[in-house]
Design a protein around this motif. Structure first.
Motif, short mmCIF file in Angstrom:
data_model
loop_
_atom_site.label_atom_id
_atom_site.label_comp_id
_atom_site.label_asym_id
_atom_site.label_seq_id
_atom_site.Cartn_x
_atom_site.Cartn_y
_atom_site.Cartn_z
N LEU A 167 -4.85 -7.87 3.98
CA LEU A 167 -5.54 -6.58 4.00
C LEU A 167 -6.78 -6.62 3.10
O LEU A 167 -7.84 -6.09 3.46
CB LEU A 167 -4.60 -5.46 3.55
CG LEU A 167 -3.43 -5.14 4.50
CD1 LEU A 167 -2.60 -4.00 3.95
CD2 LEU A 167 -3.92 -4.81 5.90
N ASN A 168 -6.66 -7.27 1.95
CA ASN A 168 -7.82 -7.43 1.07
C ASN A 168 -8.91 -8.24 1.76
O ASN A 168 -10.10 -7.89 1.70
CB ASN A 168 -7.43 -8.12 -0.23
CG ASN A 168 -6.69 -7.19 -1.18
OD1 ASN A 168 -6.76 -5.98 -1.03
ND2 ASN A 168 -5.98 -7.76 -2.13
N GLN A 220 0.82 -9.77 3.11
CA GLN A 220 0.14 -8.64 3.74
C GLN A 220 -0.98 -8.13 2.84
O GLN A 220 -2.09 -7.85 3.31
CB GLN A 220 1.14 -7.51 4.00
CG GLN A 220 0.48 -6.18 4.31
CD GLN A 220 1.49 -5.14 4.74
OE1 GLN A 220 2.05 -5.22 5.81
NE2 GLN A 220 1.71 -4.14 3.91
N ALA A 221 -0.72 -8.04 1.54
CA ALA A 221 -1.73 -7.56 0.61
C ALA A 221 -2.95 -8.48 0.65
O ALA A 221 -4.10 -8.02 0.66
CB ALA A 221 -1.16 -7.49 -0.81
N ARG A 249 -2.64 11.10 3.98
CA ARG A 249 -2.07 10.96 2.64
C ARG A 249 -1.50 12.28 2.15
O ARG A 249 -0.46 12.33 1.52
CB ARG A 249 -3.15 10.55 1.65
CG ARG A 249 -3.58 9.14 1.78
CD ARG A 249 -4.57 8.82 0.69
NE ARG A 249 -5.19 7.54 0.93
CZ ARG A 249 -4.52 6.40 0.85
NH1 ARG A 249 -3.27 6.40 0.48
NH2 ARG A 249 -5.12 5.27 1.11
N ALA A 265 1.32 3.61 5.80
CA ALA A 265 0.70 3.30 4.51
C ALA A 265 -0.42 2.28 4.69
O ALA A 265 -1.47 2.39 4.05
CB ALA A 265 1.75 2.79 3.53
N VAL A 266 -0.20 1.29 5.56
CA VAL A 266 -1.23 0.29 5.81
C VAL A 266 -2.45 0.94 6.44
O VAL A 266 -3.59 0.69 6.05
CB VAL A 266 -0.67 -0.84 6.72
CG1 VAL A 266 -1.80 -1.70 7.27
CG2 VAL A 266 0.31 -1.70 5.96
N HIS A 280 -4.35 2.97 4.04
CA HIS A 280 -5.08 2.12 3.11
C HIS A 280 -6.38 1.60 3.74
O HIS A 280 -7.40 1.50 3.08
CB HIS A 280 -4.20 0.95 2.69
CG HIS A 280 -4.88 -0.05 1.81
ND1 HIS A 280 -5.19 0.23 0.50
CD2 HIS A 280 -5.32 -1.31 2.05
CE1 HIS A 280 -5.80 -0.82 -0.01
NE2 HIS A 280 -5.89 -1.76 0.90
N PRO A 307 0.85 -1.19 0.00
CA PRO A 307 0.00 0.00 0.00
C PRO A 307 0.89 1.24 0.00
O PRO A 307 1.96 1.23 0.60
CB PRO A 307 -0.79 -0.12 1.30
CG PRO A 307 -0.04 -1.06 2.15
CD PRO A 307 0.80 -1.92 1.26
N ARG A 308 0.45 2.27 -0.70
CA ARG A 308 1.29 3.47 -0.77
C ARG A 308 0.52 4.67 -0.24
O ARG A 308 -0.67 4.82 -0.46
CB ARG A 308 1.73 3.72 -2.20
CG ARG A 308 2.84 2.77 -2.61
CD ARG A 308 3.14 2.86 -4.07
NE ARG A 308 3.42 4.22 -4.50
CZ ARG A 308 3.64 4.55 -5.76
NH1 ARG A 308 3.57 3.62 -6.69
NH2 ARG A 308 3.90 5.79 -6.10
N PRO A 359 -3.52 6.09 -3.35
CA PRO A 359 -4.52 5.21 -2.76
C PRO A 359 -5.19 4.33 -3.81
O PRO A 359 -5.45 4.77 -4.93
CB PRO A 359 -5.53 6.17 -2.13
CG PRO A 359 -5.34 7.46 -2.84
CD PRO A 359 -3.93 7.50 -3.30
N ILE A 360 -5.43 3.08 -3.46
CA ILE A 360 -6.19 2.17 -4.32
C ILE A 360 -7.17 1.41 -3.45
O ILE A 360 -6.94 1.23 -2.26
CB ILE A 360 -5.29 1.16 -5.07
CG1 ILE A 360 -4.12 0.76 -4.18
CG2 ILE A 360 -4.83 1.69 -6.40
CD1 ILE A 360 -3.31 -0.36 -4.74
N ASP A 361 -8.26 0.95 -4.06
CA ASP A 361 -9.27 0.24 -3.29
C ASP A 361 -8.80 -1.14 -2.89
O ASP A 361 -9.02 -1.60 -1.79
CB ASP A 361 -10.57 0.10 -4.11
CG ASP A 361 -11.31 1.41 -4.15
OD1 ASP A 361 -10.98 2.26 -3.30
OD2 ASP A 361 -12.16 1.59 -5.02
N ARG A 362 -8.14 -1.79 -3.83
CA ARG A 362 -7.77 -3.19 -3.61
C ARG A 362 -6.32 -3.37 -3.97
O ARG A 362 -5.88 -2.92 -5.01
CB ARG A 362 -8.62 -4.06 -4.51
CG ARG A 362 -9.35 -5.12 -3.78
CD ARG A 362 -10.06 -6.05 -4.69
NE ARG A 362 -9.79 -7.40 -4.19
CZ ARG A 362 -10.21 -7.85 -3.03
NH1 ARG A 362 -10.92 -7.06 -2.24
NH2 ARG A 362 -9.92 -9.06 -2.62
N LEU A 363 -5.60 -4.05 -3.09
CA LEU A 363 -4.19 -4.28 -3.38
C LEU A 363 -4.05 -5.43 -4.34
O LEU A 363 -4.68 -6.47 -4.16
CB LEU A 363 -3.46 -4.61 -2.09
CG LEU A 363 -3.42 -3.49 -1.05
CD1 LEU A 363 -2.99 -4.03 0.29
CD2 LEU A 363 -2.48 -2.40 -1.51
N PRO A 364 -3.26 -5.28 -5.39
CA PRO A 364 -3.01 -6.41 -6.27
C PRO A 364 -2.24 -7.49 -5.51
O PRO A 364 -1.32 -7.18 -4.76
CB PRO A 364 -2.18 -5.83 -7.41
CG PRO A 364 -1.83 -4.46 -7.02
CD PRO A 364 -2.53 -4.08 -5.77
#
Lengths: 294, 250
Positions: free
Chosen positions: B179-180, B175-176, B228, B201-202, B205, A258-259, A263-268
């Motif tokens: 989190l999803n 982690q991705a 942000r 950042a987490v 998000h 995540p950055r 911002p993005i809704d869903r992390l790839p």
């Protein structure tokens, strides 16, 4: 071009298991110059094993093999423990992840640094004490004379890590292997520890192998980055080119973070492919061999 | 959903008393995702533990669903509403209990019926197949273990989840996934999250709002968008944002 400090070809680390031999490192090649070299990968990718094998720290039944593993044209493989001890600590040294486990809990910090220094550099106690004070000062510990008299449990994690660095750098090594040196630290302390290592590389012309799982940090701190996957190097990049990485694994790792700024809704999510395990590494596109150019 | 008012938490007795949290005040609305960030020792996990009833030396007011709680006593209703997920999936599962044992114990404690069917559903919810049901923790990866820990928390069908650094022991790719998963579960089950993390950042998000903590005090409560934008009102917040952005050569 200068000759590299360290040259490794086809390094393999194998552990026998009940299911047969497990290869933790499967044919790693790299050269280290007077530069900051980052080694990145997920847990289990073999990055720590690579660092440890350089110092002969893989214990039996683990086995280290390589076609070449040379430090200044001196082969590091098949050294006797006695010969290895001459190099380990004094010419190549290592900082581990957690200072809590690498400092002796029942010995004063000053005594530990003095002992380590005298073991490698010899000399009298008074000179070693002076050197220890200097080193603590070099890693920006306030009031080093007081800290010398404390025990490891009395200092914070960030201070412990700086003390470890001070101890490792006292004999003036030519190569420092830092295995996740900042992962246990808070962000503000992290910057300080990195600054210290950065200065040492610049001022002393030391070679640094910086092992980390934090891609972005490595890209900002190092000159060159090796990306490891399943015991192999899949890609070598100049640090500033990290965001132009071509290997899907490197791209996947970068995208899954995540950055703050985007911002993005869903992390790839990284989709691993079996073909990465054995594919040839990405062809080298670097212009110079040691972009750090130190 | 959760109100914390003038919370003080301390450990030990004078002269060695440590004030871990001082005068913390915040409120979390139903359906909201609230973050607590700060460096180690800033008291962010301590707040969660006090809410969950794991610490008895606290004063102030904690209310869940407008019901005040006291000390470490929590009634059955509380545990039906609030569950917690811990940082280290390697330490939070009993090494000799299978996934089935872990989940069925949690379900039985909540007085649930039809345990067999519920376990299968929980495993589906957290994206683990039925094949994982009779495995032991050492047969699972870190990410899979954290999924089991999340499934255990969901067993009570809670409305508020306390997440203490749920991904900091995991690789970024894993982690991705987690989190999803947490984002999906929150949408599906209308959950409220309070999430502790050192990773800005987490938190940005995951969370709509967050509190920045330093030395046991809440320095600032801000929105994720403000974080942000780097728009901290306080010096410390800006310092933290800058330090988290990574390393820039001095």
């Amino acid at each position: 071009m200068t000759s590299p400090l360290l040259s490794v070809r086809n390094l393999r680390v194998t552990f026998p298991t009940r299911q047969g031999a497990f290869q933790a490192v499967r044919g790693v090649n790299f050269d280290l110059g007077r530069e900051r070299l980052g080694v990145v990968g997920e847990s289990g990718s073999g990055k720590s094993m690579t660092g440890r094998s350089l110092l002969g720290l893989i214990r039996p039944p683990g086995k280290v093999e390589a076609d070449r593993m040379e430090f200044h044209d001196q082969p590091l493989l098949d050294l006797s423990e006695r010969q290895m001890r001459k190099i380990r600590g004094s010419r190549i040294s290592m900082v581990m992840q957690d200072p809590k486990f690498s400092l002796n809990p029942v010995m004063k910090i000053g005594d530990q640094i003095i002992e380590a220094y005298r073991l490698h550099a010899g000399g009298g106690k008074a000179a070693a004490r002076q050197k220890a004070l200097e080193m603590l000062d070099a890693v920006q510990i306030r009031d080093p004379a007081r800290v010398m008299e404390t025990y490891p449990h009395e200092v914070s994690g960030g201070m412990g890590q700086r003390i470890m660095i001070a101890m490792m750098l006292a004999p003036d090594p030519e190569i420092l292997i830092a295995d996740e040196p900042t992962s246990a630290l808070d962000v503000s302390v992290r910057t300080e520890v990195l600054n210290i290592m950065d200065r040492l590389v610049r001022d002393r012309g030391m070679g640094l192998i910086f092992i980390s799982h934090d891609l972005n940090l490595v890209a900002q701190f190092c000159d060159r980055v090796l990306i490891m996957y399943a015991g192999r190097i899949v890609e070598t990049l100049a640090a500033q080119d990290l965001h132009h990485a071509r290997h899907p694994y490197t791209q996947g790792l970068l995208n899954s973070l995540p950055r703050l700024d985007a911002p993005i809704d869903r992390l790839p999510v990284l989709q691993r492919q079996d073909s990465w395990r054995d594919a040839e590494p990405m062809p080298d596109i670097q212009k110079t061999e040691f972009p750090g150019g130190l | 959903m959760l109100t914390v008012d003038q919370l003080d938490v301390w450990f030990g007795f004078p002269p060695d008393r440590v004030d871990a949290v001082q005068q913390a005040t915040f409120a979390v609305a139903p359906g909201e995702s609230f973050g607590l960030v700060g460096e180690s020792g800033s008291g962010k996990s301590t707040i969660l533990r006090a809410v969950a009833g794991l610490i008895d030396t606290w004063s102030g007011r904690i209310g869940v669903d407008d019901q005040p709680v006291s000390g470490t006593r929590r009634d059955r209703n509380f545990y039906k509403t609030v569950q917690m997920v811990f940082q280290d999936p390697y330490a939070s599962l009993h090494p000799r209990h299978s996934v089935d044992a872990v989940l069925s114990e949690a379900l039985r404690l909540q007085g649930m019926q039809d345990i067999d069917r519920r376990i299968a559903r929980l495993l589906d919810d957290v994206g683990l197949g039925r094949g994982f049901r009779f495995r032991y923790p050492h047969q699972l990866s870190g990410g899979q273990r954290q999924r089991v820990a999340i499934a255990r928390a969901l067993a009570a069908e809670p409305r508020l989840l306390l997440l203490d650094e749920p991904t900091s022991a995991l690789d970024v790719s894993v982690q991705a996934e987690i989190l999803n998963l947490l984002a999906d579960l929150r949408a599906e089950h209308d959950l409220t999250y309070v999430m502790v993390s050192h990773d800005l950042a987490v938190v940005a998000h995951m969370c709509d709002r967050l509190a920045v903590m330093q030395h046991g005090r809440i320095v600032e409560i801000m929105s994720g968008a403000a974080l942000r934008a780097g728009a901290g009102q306080q010096d410390y917040t800006r310092h933290l944002i800058q330090a988290s952005a990574g390393y820039s050569r001095a």
